[in-house]
Design a protein around this motif. Sequence first.
Motif, PDB file in Angstrom:
ATOM      1  N   SER A 335       0.815  -1.208   0.000  1.00 38.87           N
ATOM      2  CA  SER A 335       0.000   0.000   0.000  1.00 38.87           C
ATOM      3  C   SER A 335       0.848   1.257   0.000  1.00 38.87           C
ATOM      4  O   SER A 335       0.336   2.360  -0.170  1.00 38.87           O
ATOM      5  N   ALA A 336       2.180   1.089   0.180  1.00 38.18           N
ATOM      6  CA  ALA A 336       3.062   2.254   0.238  1.00 38.18           C
ATOM      7  C   ALA A 336       3.829   2.483  -1.062  1.00 38.18           C
ATOM      8  O   ALA A 336       4.671   3.378  -1.129  1.00 38.18           O
ATOM      9  N   GLU A 368       1.414   3.422   8.473  1.00 40.22           N
ATOM     10  CA  GLU A 368       1.976   4.686   8.015  1.00 40.22           C
ATOM     11  C   GLU A 368       3.502   4.690   8.041  1.00 40.22           C
ATOM     12  O   GLU A 368       4.142   5.460   7.320  1.00 40.22           O
ATOM     13  N   LYS A 370       5.312   2.448   6.927  1.00 34.56           N
ATOM     14  CA  LYS A 370       5.742   1.686   5.742  1.00 34.56           C
ATOM     15  C   LYS A 370       6.563   0.445   6.111  1.00 34.56           C
ATOM     16  O   LYS A 370       7.469   0.039   5.391  1.00 34.56           O
TER      17      LYS A 370
END
Length: 422
Positions: A335-336, A368, A370
């Motif tokens: 997602s990063a 968040e 990562k």
Amino acid sequence: MKKLLAILLATLLLLSLVACGKDPEEPAETEAGTESSAPADTAKPTPTPDDESKDDDEQAPPDDEGDDDEIETVTVDLNKNTKGIKLLGVRSVLSDSQINCDHSGSGIEFVLRNTSLSLAIEANSSAPCRFKAYVNGALFESPMGDEYYEINGKSVITMSGLPLGNITVRLVKITDQALAMAELTKMTFSGILSSSTPEAEDLYIEFVGGAEAVGTGLAEGEGYAAQDVTKAYSYLLAEKLDADYAITSVSAATALTDVAALYAKASPVRDAEAEYGFARKADVVVVDLGAVDAALSATDDTVTPEAFAERYEALLTAIRAKNGEDCKIVCVYTSAMGDFGTAVLNACRVEMGGQQEGFYSCQMAMGEDKALDAVEREAFLTLLETVTETALEGTITERELETGENGDGLKVDFKEDFVPVG
């Protein structure tokens, strides 16, 4: 005259008695000599069933009965021809003089009828690295009480306090090939090494990826000490699926290198020219690339999603060509990864044909920071297991393919990533 007759009669009587005492079965004398049977101490007794079963201890399987006190300590050379040794990790540069352990998860497995408390394996490494040992499926600690065995250069891996009797031993290199290559050369033990190699699993799965695939950061320490592939999703997934595996990853892998060419090599760090023969085709290949590229793009203008996409699609094409149309390919993205994740999805779902052609995608969700925490890592392993099993079944999920254009001109799928049928 009477005296003479008495003497003659006595002589005849004596001759008669000598003739009567002679053995009637004794062979007669001939001009060539006396015929006789072999002396008693050279005659061979008729073998009994018990005698016949003692022909060769070395050929006896580990569960044969025998006098363990009579089994001596032996040293076995380890190489590609050693009977009874299963090579773990599948891919390696084969050798007549040693067993090469380069890739994460490479190693050996064997069955031994053990008659002493220890065995020793002579090893060598290009740099410090670590192995883990398992006996009958359970982790077997080192004599120092550590869960790993560390080698550096010419070393000996000594396993002490082993159980007696039949045991299955597995030795796994947990350090990535980018940090160290290793060789196993000899094994010394008391007992009988089974000549029957542990059976291959029905399923064979490969992993092509980076730090997460080789377990970077999953052990306490720095450098080689920070890696433990047995805690990585790759090794754990193979265990869950009862699969043989190859982890062809390197911890700093990027798709800007010619990963398609590297994929064709048995062990590119050891021998840049040695090709892997693909005698055994992978049933599933999990590709986990792009995270490093996404990070590099912040400081290197040459690392672009377009350049990444070109190399990535070439890799997927090479994997399918080497393993055949039946091979399923699972493309992992995070997602990063931003536009690099979009490139993975576009290659998997659009350029390569998506699930209809055996290409599946799977998201590795991150926070968040990562980086995966323990909960996220477990969730990803569960999802990847589901995706892999669905791919093996050939199931098509209920997701409709819907594409559009983003600012970089890359196609992107806006629908939910993976929704299993039912």
